[in-house]
Design a protein around this motif. Structure first.
Motif, PDB file in Angstrom:
ATOM      1  N   ALA A  50       0.832  -1.209   0.000  1.00 35.82           N
ATOM      2  CA  ALA A  50       0.000   0.000   0.000  1.00 35.82           C
ATOM      3  C   ALA A  50       0.862   1.254   0.000  1.00 35.82           C
ATOM      4  O   ALA A  50       0.585   2.207  -0.737  1.00 35.82           O
ATOM      5  CB  ALA A  50      -0.947  -0.003   1.198  1.00 35.82           C
ATOM      6  N   LEU A  51       1.908   1.271   0.798  1.00 34.80           N
ATOM      7  CA  LEU A  51       2.776   2.450   0.861  1.00 34.80           C
ATOM      8  C   LEU A  51       3.529   2.667  -0.448  1.00 34.80           C
ATOM      9  O   LEU A  51       3.624   3.793  -0.941  1.00 34.80           O
ATOM     10  CB  LEU A  51       3.741   2.335   2.036  1.00 34.80           C
ATOM     11  CG  LEU A  51       3.099   2.406   3.427  1.00 34.80           C
ATOM     12  CD1 LEU A  51       4.129   2.113   4.508  1.00 34.80           C
ATOM     13  CD2 LEU A  51       2.435   3.748   3.650  1.00 34.80           C
ATOM     14  N   VAL A  52       4.048   1.586  -1.008  1.00 39.73           N
ATOM     15  CA  VAL A  52       4.764   1.697  -2.280  1.00 39.73           C
ATOM     16  C   VAL A  52       3.810   2.128  -3.390  1.00 39.73           C
ATOM     17  O   VAL A  52       4.109   3.031  -4.183  1.00 39.73           O
ATOM     18  CB  VAL A  52       5.463   0.364  -2.629  1.00 39.73           C
ATOM     19  CG1 VAL A  52       6.004   0.375  -4.049  1.00 39.73           C
ATOM     20  CG2 VAL A  52       6.576   0.083  -1.640  1.00 39.73           C
ATOM     21  N   ALA A  53       2.652   1.490  -3.448  1.00 44.44           N
ATOM     22  CA  ALA A  53       1.682   1.815  -4.496  1.00 44.44           C
ATOM     23  C   ALA A  53       1.171   3.246  -4.356  1.00 44.44           C
ATOM     24  O   ALA A  53       0.937   3.927  -5.360  1.00 44.44           O
ATOM     25  CB  ALA A  53       0.520   0.827  -4.455  1.00 44.44           C
ATOM     26  N   ALA A  54       1.002   3.719  -3.128  1.00 47.84           N
ATOM     27  CA  ALA A  54       0.558   5.100  -2.914  1.00 47.84           C
ATOM     28  C   ALA A  54       1.586   6.079  -3.471  1.00 47.84           C
ATOM     29  O   ALA A  54       1.225   7.074  -4.114  1.00 47.84           O
ATOM     30  CB  ALA A  54       0.317   5.364  -1.432  1.00 47.84           C
ATOM     31  N   GLY A  55       2.847   5.806  -3.222  1.00 41.08           N
ATOM     32  CA  GLY A  55       3.897   6.674  -3.754  1.00 41.08           C
ATOM     33  C   GLY A  55       3.929   6.693  -5.270  1.00 41.08           C
ATOM     34  O   GLY A  55       4.046   7.755  -5.889  1.00 41.08           O
ATOM     35  N   VAL A  56       3.800   5.519  -5.874  1.00 41.04           N
ATOM     36  CA  VAL A  56       3.795   5.441  -7.338  1.00 41.04           C
ATOM     37  C   VAL A  56       2.559   6.125  -7.906  1.00 41.04           C
ATOM     38  O   VAL A  56       2.647   6.909  -8.865  1.00 41.04           O
ATOM     39  CB  VAL A  56       3.873   3.966  -7.801  1.00 41.04           C
ATOM     40  CG1 VAL A  56       3.650   3.844  -9.293  1.00 41.04           C
ATOM     41  CG2 VAL A  56       5.209   3.361  -7.398  1.00 41.04           C
ATOM     42  N   TYR A  57       1.412   5.862  -7.310  1.00 36.89           N
ATOM     43  CA  TYR A  57       0.160   6.473  -7.752  1.00 36.89           C
ATOM     44  C   TYR A  57       0.234   7.994  -7.653  1.00 36.89           C
ATOM     45  O   TYR A  57      -0.121   8.716  -8.579  1.00 36.89           O
ATOM     46  CB  TYR A  57      -0.995   5.925  -6.916  1.00 36.89           C
ATOM     47  CG  TYR A  57      -2.359   6.476  -7.237  1.00 36.89           C
ATOM     48  CD1 TYR A  57      -2.845   6.483  -8.542  1.00 36.89           C
ATOM     49  CD2 TYR A  57      -3.178   6.970  -6.236  1.00 36.89           C
ATOM     50  CE1 TYR A  57      -4.114   6.972  -8.828  1.00 36.89           C
ATOM     51  CE2 TYR A  57      -4.443   7.460  -6.507  1.00 36.89           C
ATOM     52  CZ  TYR A  57      -4.908   7.455  -7.816  1.00 36.89           C
ATOM     53  OH  TYR A  57      -6.151   7.935  -8.090  1.00 36.89           O
ATOM     54  N   GLY A  58       0.733   8.491  -6.532  1.00 39.45           N
ATOM     55  CA  GLY A  58       0.870   9.931  -6.350  1.00 39.45           C
ATOM     56  C   GLY A  58       1.871  10.535  -7.310  1.00 39.45           C
ATOM     57  O   GLY A  58       1.654  11.634  -7.832  1.00 39.45           O
ATOM     58  N   GLY A  59       2.957   9.839  -7.544  1.00 37.41           N
ATOM     59  CA  GLY A  59       3.950  10.333  -8.497  1.00 37.41           C
ATOM     60  C   GLY A  59       3.393  10.448  -9.904  1.00 37.41           C
ATOM     61  O   GLY A  59       3.620  11.443 -10.598  1.00 37.41           O
ATOM     62  N   ILE A  60       2.649   9.434 -10.309  1.00 40.60           N
ATOM     63  CA  ILE A  60       2.037   9.472 -11.652  1.00 40.60           C
ATOM     64  C   ILE A  60       0.995  10.576 -11.727  1.00 40.60           C
ATOM     65  O   ILE A  60       0.977  11.363 -12.681  1.00 40.60           O
ATOM     66  CB  ILE A  60       1.424   8.103 -12.007  1.00 40.60           C
ATOM     67  CG1 ILE A  60       2.523   7.061 -12.200  1.00 40.60           C
ATOM     68  CG2 ILE A  60       0.553   8.203 -13.254  1.00 40.60           C
ATOM     69  CD1 ILE A  60       2.018   5.640 -12.330  1.00 40.60           C
ATOM     70  N   ALA A  61       0.125  10.647 -10.720  1.00 37.57           N
ATOM     71  CA  ALA A  61      -0.930  11.671 -10.724  1.00 37.57           C
ATOM     72  C   ALA A  61      -0.328  13.068 -10.702  1.00 37.57           C
ATOM     73  O   ALA A  61      -0.823  13.981 -11.383  1.00 37.57           O
ATOM     74  CB  ALA A  61      -1.867  11.467  -9.538  1.00 37.57           C
ATOM     75  N   GLY A  62       0.715  13.273  -9.938  1.00 37.53           N
ATOM     76  CA  GLY A  62       1.352  14.579  -9.878  1.00 37.53           C
ATOM     77  C   GLY A  62       2.078  14.934 -11.159  1.00 37.53           C
ATOM     78  O   GLY A  62       2.078  16.094 -11.585  1.00 37.53           O
ATOM     79  N   ALA A  63       2.700  13.945 -11.782  1.00 40.73           N
ATOM     80  CA  ALA A  63       3.448  14.213 -13.012  1.00 40.73           C
ATOM     81  C   ALA A  63       2.537  14.612 -14.159  1.00 40.73           C
ATOM     82  O   ALA A  63       2.873  15.502 -14.939  1.00 40.73           O
ATOM     83  CB  ALA A  63       4.276  12.989 -13.392  1.00 40.73           C
ATOM     84  N   ILE A  64       1.373  13.962 -14.261  1.00 37.36           N
ATOM     85  CA  ILE A  64       0.474  14.286 -15.376  1.00 37.36           C
ATOM     86  C   ILE A  64      -0.657  15.215 -14.957  1.00 37.36           C
ATOM     87  O   ILE A  64      -1.478  15.601 -15.781  1.00 37.36           O
ATOM     88  CB  ILE A  64      -0.094  13.012 -16.027  1.00 37.36           C
ATOM     89  CG1 ILE A  64      -0.963  12.234 -15.042  1.00 37.36           C
ATOM     90  CG2 ILE A  64       1.019  12.143 -16.573  1.00 37.36           C
ATOM     91  CD1 ILE A  64      -1.705  11.087 -15.666  1.00 37.36           C
ATOM     92  N   GLU A  65      -0.683  15.548 -13.662  1.00 28.87           N
ATOM     93  CA  GLU A  65      -1.656  16.469 -13.084  1.00 28.87           C
ATOM     94  C   GLU A  65      -3.105  16.028 -13.275  1.00 28.87           C
ATOM     95  O   GLU A  65      -3.999  16.840 -13.501  1.00 28.87           O
ATOM     96  CB  GLU A  65      -1.433  17.897 -13.603  1.00 28.87           C
ATOM     97  CG  GLU A  65      -0.071  18.429 -13.215  1.00 28.87           C
ATOM     98  CD  GLU A  65       0.143  19.879 -13.582  1.00 28.87           C
ATOM     99  OE1 GLU A  65      -0.822  20.557 -13.990  1.00 28.87           O
ATOM    100  OE2 GLU A  65       1.292  20.331 -13.446  1.00 28.87           O
ATOM    101  N   ARG A  66      -3.321  14.740 -13.171  1.00 30.12           N
ATOM    102  CA  ARG A  66      -4.683  14.173 -13.155  1.00 30.12           C
ATOM    103  C   ARG A  66      -4.606  12.747 -12.650  1.00 30.12           C
ATOM    104  O   ARG A  66      -3.548  12.144 -12.619  1.00 30.12           O
ATOM    105  CB  ARG A  66      -5.332  14.223 -14.528  1.00 30.12           C
ATOM    106  CG  ARG A  66      -4.675  13.348 -15.573  1.00 30.12           C
ATOM    107  CD  ARG A  66      -5.476  13.257 -16.870  1.00 30.12           C
ATOM    108  NE  ARG A  66      -6.138  14.472 -17.183  1.00 30.12           N
ATOM    109  CZ  ARG A  66      -5.819  15.300 -18.186  1.00 30.12           C
ATOM    110  NH1 ARG A  66      -4.816  14.977 -18.976  1.00 30.12           N
ATOM    111  NH2 ARG A  66      -6.486  16.389 -18.417  1.00 30.12           N
ATOM    112  N   GLU A  67      -5.745  12.236 -12.243  1.00 29.02           N
ATOM    113  CA  GLU A  67      -5.814  10.867 -11.750  1.00 29.02           C
ATOM    114  C   GLU A  67      -6.268   9.944 -12.882  1.00 29.02           C
ATOM    115  O   GLU A  67      -7.012  10.357 -13.759  1.00 29.02           O
ATOM    116  CB  GLU A  67      -6.812  10.775 -10.601  1.00 29.02           C
ATOM    117  CG  GLU A  67      -6.434  11.618  -9.410  1.00 29.02           C
ATOM    118  CD  GLU A  67      -7.512  11.593  -8.363  1.00 29.02           C
ATOM    119  OE1 GLU A  67      -7.581  10.593  -7.651  1.00 29.02           O
ATOM    120  OE2 GLU A  67      -8.275  12.565  -8.296  1.00 29.02           O
ATOM    121  N   ILE A  68      -5.820   8.717 -12.799  1.00 30.38           N
ATOM    122  CA  ILE A  68      -6.198   7.727 -13.804  1.00 30.38           C
ATOM    123  C   ILE A  68      -6.820   6.549 -13.062  1.00 30.38           C
ATOM    124  O   ILE A  68      -6.210   5.992 -12.141  1.00 30.38           O
ATOM    125  CB  ILE A  68      -4.971   7.257 -14.604  1.00 30.38           C
ATOM    126  CG1 ILE A  68      -4.309   8.450 -15.287  1.00 30.38           C
ATOM    127  CG2 ILE A  68      -5.378   6.223 -15.636  1.00 30.38           C
ATOM    128  CD1 ILE A  68      -3.009   8.103 -15.959  1.00 30.38           C
TER     129      ILE A  68
END
Length: 168
Positions: A50-68
């Motif tokens: 969960a912690l690793v996935a949260a970091g990856v998810y947040g990194g992706i969302a922040g990089a593209i400035e939207r959620e997928i």
């Protein structure tokens, strides 16, 4: 006198076939199946995932400035799969994995907001995350919409299903 023809296949797998067709058991028996009935270890694996996935998810969302949405599904599946694969078939693990995946998606959304703010202010995202957590949480509260909760539902469902699948 002719040499006996060796049987096809691996003579060391599970037991060796003899020239007369009989199978001799392996000298040390079959290896024991791995024990996968450890709820505590399954919970730890789910928490780490969960912690690793949260970091990856947040990194992706922040990089593209939207959620997928499919990334949220991936977060949930990863958390549930880790819980089920390590912890075994306990009925507690799919539920715990679903709860942890909700936390992972929430945390990932906060990380994403921190990355976006950090890019705008030209500061470190970790500084934003750890030093202004209250403001970050307020920003999340103002930015949430229906899709935010849809992503939560997708992640929880994927986690539950992933834990069940991994424990089979």
């Amino acid at each position: 006198m002719s040499q006996p023809v060796p049987p096809p296949g691996n003579p060391f797998a599970q037991g060796a076939a003899q020239p007369d067709g009989a199978v001799q058991p392996a000298p040390f028996g079959d290896p024991p199946a791995p024990v996968r009935d450890n709820i505590g270890l399954g919970l730890v694996a789910a928490l780490v995932a969960a912690l690793v996935a949260a970091g990856v998810y947040g990194g992706i969302a922040g990089a593209i400035e939207r959620e997928i949405g499919w990334v949220a599904i991936g977060v949930g599946f990863l958390v549930g799969f880790a819980a089920g694969k390590v912890g075994g078939p306990s009925p507690l693990l799919p539920v715990a994995g679903a709860v942890l995946s909700l936390g992972a998606v929430y945390l990932g959304q906060l990380v994403g907001i921190a990355v976006i703010i950090a890019k705008e202010l030209d500061v470190s995202a970790t500084d934003i995350f750890f030093n202004n957590f209250g403001l970050l949480n307020e920003a999340w509260g103002e930015s949430k919409d229906l899709m935010t909760f849809v992503f939560f539902a997708f992640a929880a469902f994927a986690s539950f299903a992933g834990a069940k699948k991994a424990a089979e």
